[in-house]
Design a protein around this motif. Sequence first.
Motif, PDB file in Angstrom:
ATOM      1  N   ASN A   2     -38.018  24.089  38.451  1.00 28.43           N
ATOM      2  CA  ASN A   2     -39.092  23.307  37.847  1.00 28.43           C
ATOM      3  C   ASN A   2     -39.701  24.051  36.659  1.00 28.43           C
ATOM      4  OD1 ASN A   2     -38.913  21.203  39.726  1.00 28.43           O
ATOM      5  ND2 ASN A   2     -40.160  22.335  41.189  1.00 28.43           N
ATOM      6  N   TYR A   3     -39.999  23.293  35.607  1.00 30.25           N
ATOM      7  CA  TYR A   3     -40.621  23.849  34.417  1.00 30.25           C
ATOM      8  C   TYR A   3     -41.902  23.082  34.109  1.00 30.25           C
ATOM      9  CZ  TYR A   3     -36.104  26.076  33.552  1.00 30.25           C
ATOM     10  OH  TYR A   3     -34.961  26.825  33.659  1.00 30.25           O
ATOM     11  N   HIS A   4     -42.841  23.768  33.466  1.00 34.00           N
ATOM     12  CA  HIS A   4     -44.029  23.106  32.933  1.00 34.00           C
ATOM     13  C   HIS A   4     -43.791  22.825  31.455  1.00 34.00           C
ATOM     14  CE1 HIS A   4     -47.095  22.670  35.961  1.00 34.00           C
ATOM     15  NE2 HIS A   4     -46.858  23.894  36.413  1.00 34.00           N
ATOM     16  N   ILE A   5     -44.087  21.605  31.051  1.00 33.46           N
ATOM     17  CA  ILE A   5     -43.987  21.218  29.642  1.00 33.46           C
ATOM     18  C   ILE A   5     -45.390  20.902  29.155  1.00 33.46           C
ATOM     19  CG2 ILE A   5     -43.068  19.575  27.973  1.00 33.46           C
ATOM     20  CD1 ILE A   5     -41.271  19.956  31.255  1.00 33.46           C
ATOM     21  N   GLU A   6     -45.964  21.829  28.391  1.00 31.79           N
ATOM     22  CA  GLU A   6     -47.306  21.639  27.853  1.00 31.79           C
ATOM     23  C   GLU A   6     -47.203  21.064  26.438  1.00 31.79           C
ATOM     24  OE1 GLU A   6     -50.823  24.465  28.341  1.00 31.79           O
ATOM     25  OE2 GLU A   6     -50.236  24.830  26.253  1.00 31.79           O
ATOM     26  N   VAL A   7     -47.993  20.037  26.169  1.00 33.14           N
ATOM     27  CA  VAL A   7     -47.984  19.397  24.860  1.00 33.14           C
ATOM     28  C   VAL A   7     -49.359  19.560  24.220  1.00 33.14           C
ATOM     29  CG1 VAL A   7     -47.649  17.239  23.595  1.00 33.14           C
ATOM     30  CG2 VAL A   7     -46.230  17.748  25.592  1.00 33.14           C
ATOM     31  N   CYS A   8     -49.379  20.071  22.993  1.00 31.14           N
ATOM     32  CA  CYS A   8     -50.631  20.221  22.259  1.00 31.14           C
ATOM     33  C   CYS A   8     -50.858  18.966  21.415  1.00 31.14           C
ATOM     34  CB  CYS A   8     -50.631  21.472  21.390  1.00 31.14           C
ATOM     35  SG  CYS A   8     -49.233  21.657  20.272  1.00 31.14           S
ATOM     36  N   ILE A   9     -52.065  18.439  21.481  1.00 26.84           N
ATOM     37  CA  ILE A   9     -52.399  17.192  20.797  1.00 26.84           C
ATOM     38  C   ILE A   9     -53.762  17.319  20.125  1.00 26.84           C
ATOM     39  CG2 ILE A   9     -51.086  15.827  22.480  1.00 26.84           C
ATOM     40  CD1 ILE A   9     -53.867  14.966  23.615  1.00 26.84           C
ATOM     41  N   ASP A  10     -53.997  16.465  19.122  1.00 24.21           N
ATOM     42  CA  ASP A  10     -55.324  16.462  18.493  1.00 24.21           C
ATOM     43  C   ASP A  10     -55.881  15.058  18.308  1.00 24.21           C
ATOM     44  OD1 ASP A  10     -53.770  15.592  16.377  1.00 24.21           O
ATOM     45  OD2 ASP A  10     -54.252  17.267  15.040  1.00 24.21           O
ATOM     46  N   ASN A  11     -55.347  14.096  19.073  1.00 23.29           N
ATOM     47  CA  ASN A  11     -55.933  12.746  19.076  1.00 23.29           C
ATOM     48  C   ASN A  11     -55.559  12.042  20.374  1.00 23.29           C
ATOM     49  OD1 ASN A  11     -53.350  11.144  18.573  1.00 23.29           O
ATOM     50  ND2 ASN A  11     -53.402  12.417  16.723  1.00 23.29           N
ATOM     51  N   LEU A  12     -56.322  11.024  20.713  1.00 27.62           N
ATOM     52  CA  LEU A  12     -56.148  10.350  21.998  1.00 27.62           C
ATOM     53  C   LEU A  12     -54.865   9.524  22.057  1.00 27.62           C
ATOM     54  CD1 LEU A  12     -59.857   9.352  22.596  1.00 27.62           C
ATOM     55  CD2 LEU A  12     -58.541  11.047  23.891  1.00 27.62           C
ATOM     56  N   GLU A  13     -54.430   9.007  20.925  1.00 31.83           N
ATOM     57  CA  GLU A  13     -53.159   8.291  20.898  1.00 31.83           C
ATOM     58  C   GLU A  13     -52.033   9.220  21.348  1.00 31.83           C
ATOM     59  OE1 GLU A  13     -50.256   5.942  17.693  1.00 31.83           O
ATOM     60  OE2 GLU A  13     -52.337   6.406  17.151  1.00 31.83           O
ATOM     61  N   SER A  14     -52.070  10.458  20.886  1.00 21.21           N
ATOM     62  CA  SER A  14     -51.051  11.431  21.269  1.00 21.21           C
ATOM     63  C   SER A  14     -51.138  11.791  22.748  1.00 21.21           C
ATOM     64  CB  SER A  14     -51.189  12.697  20.424  1.00 21.21           C
ATOM     65  OG  SER A  14     -50.829  12.451  19.081  1.00 21.21           O
ATOM     66  N   LEU A  15     -52.328  11.740  23.323  1.00 20.29           N
ATOM     67  CA  LEU A  15     -52.476  12.000  24.758  1.00 20.29           C
ATOM     68  C   LEU A  15     -51.655  10.993  25.559  1.00 20.29           C
ATOM     69  CD1 LEU A  15     -53.742  13.401  27.195  1.00 20.29           C
ATOM     70  CD2 LEU A  15     -55.761  11.947  26.892  1.00 20.29           C
ATOM     71  N   ALA A 194     -32.268  32.234  27.964  1.00 17.68           N
ATOM     72  CA  ALA A 194     -32.215  33.582  27.382  1.00 17.68           C
ATOM     73  C   ALA A 194     -33.411  34.435  27.776  1.00 17.68           C
ATOM     74  CB  ALA A 194     -32.121  33.494  25.862  1.00 17.68           C
ATOM     75  N   THR A 195     -34.544  33.795  28.050  1.00 15.09           N
ATOM     76  CA  THR A 195     -35.782  34.552  28.261  1.00 15.09           C
ATOM     77  C   THR A 195     -36.290  34.559  29.698  1.00 15.09           C
ATOM     78  OG1 THR A 195     -37.223  32.646  27.799  1.00 15.09           O
ATOM     79  CG2 THR A 195     -36.501  33.982  25.906  1.00 15.09           C
ATOM     80  N   GLY A 196     -35.998  33.501  30.445  1.00 19.95           N
ATOM     81  CA  GLY A 196     -36.535  33.391  31.803  1.00 19.95           C
ATOM     82  C   GLY A 196     -37.903  32.744  31.878  1.00 19.95           C
ATOM     83  N   VAL A 197     -38.397  32.201  30.758  1.00 22.46           N
ATOM     84  CA  VAL A 197     -39.699  31.522  30.804  1.00 22.46           C
ATOM     85  C   VAL A 197     -39.587  30.259  31.649  1.00 22.46           C
ATOM     86  CG1 VAL A 197     -40.447  32.420  28.568  1.00 22.46           C
ATOM     87  CG2 VAL A 197     -39.322  30.178  28.686  1.00 22.46           C
ATOM     88  N   ARG A 198     -40.678  29.922  32.313  1.00 20.74           N
ATOM     89  CA  ARG A 198     -40.733  28.716  33.133  1.00 20.74           C
ATOM     90  C   ARG A 198     -41.707  27.690  32.575  1.00 20.74           C
ATOM     91  NH1 ARG A 198     -39.237  29.757  38.468  1.00 20.74           N
ATOM     92  NH2 ARG A 198     -39.562  27.518  38.810  1.00 20.74           N
ATOM     93  N   GLU A 199     -42.390  28.048  31.479  1.00 22.30           N
ATOM     94  CA  GLU A 199     -43.322  27.129  30.833  1.00 22.30           C
ATOM     95  C   GLU A 199     -43.017  27.088  29.347  1.00 22.30           C
ATOM     96  OE1 GLU A 199     -47.449  27.097  31.939  1.00 22.30           O
ATOM     97  OE2 GLU A 199     -47.148  28.584  33.512  1.00 22.30           O
ATOM     98  N   VAL A 200     -43.051  25.882  28.765  1.00 25.31           N
ATOM     99  CA  VAL A 200     -42.820  25.727  27.332  1.00 25.31           C
ATOM    100  C   VAL A 200     -43.924  24.870  26.733  1.00 25.31           C
ATOM    101  CG1 VAL A 200     -40.324  26.020  27.516  1.00 25.31           C
ATOM    102  CG2 VAL A 200     -41.305  23.723  27.670  1.00 25.31           C
ATOM    103  N   HIS A 201     -44.097  25.014  25.426  1.00 29.34           N
ATOM    104  CA  HIS A 201     -45.233  24.414  24.726  1.00 29.34           C
ATOM    105  C   HIS A 201     -44.747  23.836  23.401  1.00 29.34           C
ATOM    106  CE1 HIS A 201     -49.479  24.552  23.096  1.00 29.34           C
ATOM    107  NE2 HIS A 201     -48.822  24.720  21.959  1.00 29.34           N
ATOM    108  N   LEU A 202     -45.113  22.590  23.136  1.00 30.12           N
ATOM    109  CA  LEU A 202     -44.719  21.961  21.878  1.00 30.12           C
ATOM    110  C   LEU A 202     -45.677  20.831  21.552  1.00 30.12           C
ATOM    111  CD1 LEU A 202     -41.781  19.446  22.380  1.00 30.12           C
ATOM    112  CD2 LEU A 202     -42.941  20.524  24.310  1.00 30.12           C
ATOM    113  N   SER A 203     -45.586  20.330  20.310  1.00 27.01           N
ATOM    114  CA  SER A 203     -46.424  19.202  19.900  1.00 27.01           C
ATOM    115  C   SER A 203     -45.650  17.890  19.853  1.00 27.01           C
ATOM    116  CB  SER A 203     -47.040  19.468  18.523  1.00 27.01           C
ATOM    117  OG  SER A 203     -46.031  19.541  17.533  1.00 27.01           O
ATOM    118  N   GLY A 204     -44.330  17.981  19.690  1.00 25.49           N
ATOM    119  CA  GLY A 204     -43.546  16.749  19.551  1.00 25.49           C
ATOM    120  C   GLY A 204     -44.020  15.929  18.364  1.00 25.49           C
TER     121      GLY A 204
END
Length: 247
Positions: A2-15, A194-204
Amino acid sequence: MNYHIEVCIDNLESLHQAIKGGATRIELCSSLALGGLTPSFGFMKKAAQISIIPVYAMIRPRQGDFLYDHDDVEAMLLDIEAAAEAGLQGVVLGVLTAEGQVDMTVAQALADRAKLYGLGITFHRAIDQSSDWQQALEDAISLGAERILTSGLAANVELGTEILKEMVKRADGRISIMAGAGLTADNVQNIVHATGVREVHLSGKSTRPSHMLNISEDAKMGNPNIDDFIVPVTSSSAIEKVVKALS
């Protein structure tokens, strides 16, 4: 796995778009184009009402470096309280000294305020501008942060892969390392393997045209090179592709 996918947003439409795409956590910001600043109280409160996944608010009072004066710190403490009052689950923060070390006096005060209100803590990419990332990692652990958001000290996660791998090894399960900056569905598999991270972060990141019928060609609200009638929004399909790549 299992991975966590965190998304950074700056408006409610993106939420809405991020949740639709399968995000597991939100980083709530204003001004993503500036790297993310503190969102307004109204934005935080409405996001808390809408979201079915945890929302962490960026606590960053201005653009630029992570060296803050007394007034900045006082504002950050108040913003942490606002995040709690709004009903969010956590905050995202980071502070450095002029020499590039984690300012533990300020960081501890911010962390203590967050803990007082039961908020989780992400230590953000200030670590990527630190003079000693190994010590900064230990400092973030001592603050009680749950995770560190980092590009591996590089311009993007692909260039920072080796450092990300070292961070995961050094963290040894004491804190989560979350990879972010330039992460996409095309590279996410390689990054996590390559890294072993279990959480990733993006804006899409994507854009849509304004729904305005009256388009003004002359009046500009800010930077003259920015089209006020193109609206930046998160692409649900971009998030879906990352989720699928990790599934």
